[in-house]
Enzyme design. Structure first.
Site, PDB file in Angstrom:
ATOM      1  N   GLY A  41      28.916  84.648  46.128  1.00  0.00           N
ATOM      2  CA  GLY A  41      29.461  85.434  45.026  1.00  0.00           C
ATOM      3  C   GLY A  41      30.234  86.682  45.407  1.00  0.00           C
ATOM      4  N   GLU A  95      26.791  93.191  47.074  1.00  0.00           N
ATOM      5  CA  GLU A  95      26.476  92.096  46.158  1.00  0.00           C
ATOM      6  C   GLU A  95      27.524  92.023  45.055  1.00  0.00           C
ATOM      7  OE1 GLU A  95      25.197  89.515  45.262  1.00  0.00           O
ATOM      8  OE2 GLU A  95      23.044  89.408  45.329  1.00  0.00           O
ATOM      9  N   ASP A  99      21.072  90.782  38.623  1.00  0.00           N
ATOM     10  CA  ASP A  99      20.657  90.270  37.322  1.00  0.00           C
ATOM     11  C   ASP A  99      19.142  90.499  37.197  1.00  0.00           C
ATOM     12  OD1 ASP A  99      21.044  88.643  34.959  1.00  0.00           O
ATOM     13  OD2 ASP A  99      20.344  86.909  36.062  1.00  0.00           O
ATOM     14  N   THR A 100      18.306  89.527  37.526  1.00  0.00           N
ATOM     15  CA  THR A 100      16.854  89.769  37.492  1.00  0.00           C
ATOM     16  C   THR A 100      16.434  90.698  38.626  1.00  0.00           C
ATOM     17  OG1 THR A 100      16.392  87.871  38.900  1.00  0.00           O
ATOM     18  CG2 THR A 100      16.383  87.473  36.538  1.00  0.00           C
ATOM     19  N   THR A 103      16.837  88.053  43.764  1.00  0.00           N
ATOM     20  CA  THR A 103      17.569  87.741  44.996  1.00  0.00           C
ATOM     21  C   THR A 103      17.678  88.971  45.885  1.00  0.00           C
ATOM     22  OG1 THR A 103      18.911  86.208  43.695  1.00  0.00           O
ATOM     23  CG2 THR A 103      19.720  86.737  45.893  1.00  0.00           C
ATOM     24  N   LYS A 127      23.584  93.895  35.582  1.00  0.00           N
ATOM     25  CA  LYS A 127      23.131  93.419  34.267  1.00  0.00           C
ATOM     26  C   LYS A 127      21.715  93.945  34.072  1.00  0.00           C
ATOM     27  CE  LYS A 127      24.605  88.890  33.662  1.00  0.00           C
ATOM     28  NZ  LYS A 127      24.246  87.446  33.635  1.00  0.00           N
ATOM     29  N   ASP A 155      30.524  82.560  39.810  1.00  0.00           N
ATOM     30  CA  ASP A 155      30.736  81.164  39.423  1.00  0.00           C
ATOM     31  C   ASP A 155      29.867  80.711  38.259  1.00  0.00           C
ATOM     32  OD1 ASP A 155      28.239  81.284  40.990  1.00  0.00           O
ATOM     33  OD2 ASP A 155      28.289  79.100  40.819  1.00  0.00           O
ATOM     34  N   ARG A 161      35.327  80.759  40.745  1.00  0.00           N
ATOM     35  CA  ARG A 161      35.229  81.875  41.689  1.00  0.00           C
ATOM     36  C   ARG A 161      36.599  82.461  42.015  1.00  0.00           C
ATOM     37  NH1 ARG A 161      29.969  82.031  43.791  1.00  0.00           N
ATOM     38  NH2 ARG A 161      28.952  80.032  44.086  1.00  0.00           N
TER      39      ARG A 161
HETATM   40  P1  IMP Z   1      19.177  87.735  40.425  1.00  0.00           P
HETATM   41  O1  IMP Z   1      18.322  87.258  41.551  1.00  0.00           O
HETATM   42  O2  IMP Z   1      18.668  87.251  39.111  1.00  0.00           O
HETATM   43  O3  IMP Z   1      19.437  89.209  40.409  1.00  0.00           O
HETATM   44  O4  IMP Z   1      20.522  86.952  40.555  1.00  0.00           O
HETATM   45  C1  IMP Z   1      21.539  87.372  41.340  1.00  0.00           C
HETATM   46  C2  IMP Z   1      22.515  86.250  41.593  1.00  0.00           C
HETATM   47  O5  IMP Z   1      22.643  85.358  40.478  1.00  0.00           O
HETATM   48  C3  IMP Z   1      23.875  86.853  41.783  1.00  0.00           C
HETATM   49  O6  IMP Z   1      24.087  87.177  43.121  1.00  0.00           O
HETATM   50  C4  IMP Z   1      24.785  85.770  41.267  1.00  0.00           C
HETATM   51  O7  IMP Z   1      25.094  84.876  42.303  1.00  0.00           O
HETATM   52  C5  IMP Z   1      23.981  85.057  40.204  1.00  0.00           C
HETATM   53  N1  IMP Z   1      24.322  85.546  38.824  1.00  0.00           N
HETATM   54  C6  IMP Z   1      23.608  86.381  38.040  1.00  0.00           C
HETATM   55  N2  IMP Z   1      24.224  86.610  36.875  1.00  0.00           N
HETATM   56  C7  IMP Z   1      25.386  85.926  36.932  1.00  0.00           C
HETATM   57  C8  IMP Z   1      26.503  85.788  36.028  1.00  0.00           C
HETATM   58  O8  IMP Z   1      26.578  86.348  34.918  1.00  0.00           O
HETATM   59  N3  IMP Z   1      27.507  84.996  36.452  1.00  0.00           N
HETATM   60  C9  IMP Z   1      27.496  84.345  37.662  1.00  0.00           C
HETATM   61  N4  IMP Z   1      26.496  84.462  38.542  1.00  0.00           N
HETATM   62  C10 IMP Z   1      25.444  85.233  38.180  1.00  0.00           C
HETATM   63 MG    MG Z   2      25.381  86.757  44.601  1.00  0.00          MG
END
Ligand code: IMP
Ligand code: MG
Length: 173
Positions: A41, A95, A99-100, A103, A127, A155, A161
């Site tokens: 990403g 990064e 989101d959550t 990762t 987010k 993506d 992308r």
């Molecule tokens: P997390 O572990 O939930 O914080 O997710 C992070 C990863 O999820 C990011 O590095 C993105 O690759 C993917 N991701 C989270 N939200 C989005 C979105 O709105 N669009 C695309 N990819 C997302």
């Molecule tokens: Mg990512």
């Protein structure tokens, strides 16, 4: 399914990248910067921002995934780890979106075990509403609402992308 018009335009992204790179350049003056891009990403954001940073740096990458189309699987898979030695390095993780936080938290802890001199985090998008794990982020480009976005590296199912801007992705009924 449709991709709408730009939510963040090429110009808005470029302006933000310049501001972030300016702050990073000031903060890393006289340090040993290792910029680590989290793939896939962050590939576009990473290549744009490193070009704007005015202090010497080395680059490396990590490939991690947790997403299945729209939502996180909750389980992080590491496909590729950094090759650089991080001792005596000031590591900056770059990064695309937090989101959550699952990762990033996983990647952060994994890197900390290698004993870098310092570790900071830069993300283009945050987010916040969706956060499940609290990770402190040092450089944030844009805080965005709880919408699924694509483009500029991000993506849906590995597509979109290559869009040069960021768009809100809507599922049509
Ligand atoms: P997390 O572990 O939930 O914080 O997710 C992070 C990863 O999820 C990011 O590095 C993105 O690759 C993917 N991701 C989270 N939200 C989005 C979105 O709105 N669009 C695309 N990819 C997302
Ligand atoms: Mg990512």
């Amino acid at each position: 399914m449709v991709v709408g018009k730009p939510y963040l335009t090429v110009e808005q992204i470029q302006t933000k990248n310049l501001q972030l790179a300016g702050r990073i350049s000031n903060d890393y003056e006289g340090k040993d910067l290792l910029a680590v891009g989290i793939l896939k990403g962050a590939f576009m954001f990473f290549s744009d921002i490193v070009r704007l940073i005015r202090v010497p740096l080395v680059i490396d990458f990590m490939i991690a995934s947790s997403y299945m189309k729209f939502d996180t699987s909750g389980e992080v898979k590491m496909h590729y780890d950094i090759m650089e030695d991080v001792s005596n390095k000031d590591v900056l993780l770059i990064e695309d979106i937090v989101d959550t936080g699952i990762t990033l938290n996983y990647i952060r802890e994994r890197l900390l075990m290698k004993g870098p001199r310092s570790l900071k985090i830069c993300t283009l998008l945050d987010k916040k509403e969706r956060r499940q794990v609290d990770v402190s982020i040092d450089y944030i480009g844009f805080e965005i609402p709880n919408e699924f976005v694509v483009g500029y590296g991000l993506d849906y199912d590995n597509k979109f992308r290559n869009l040069p801007y960021i768009s809100i992705f809507k599922k049509t009924v």
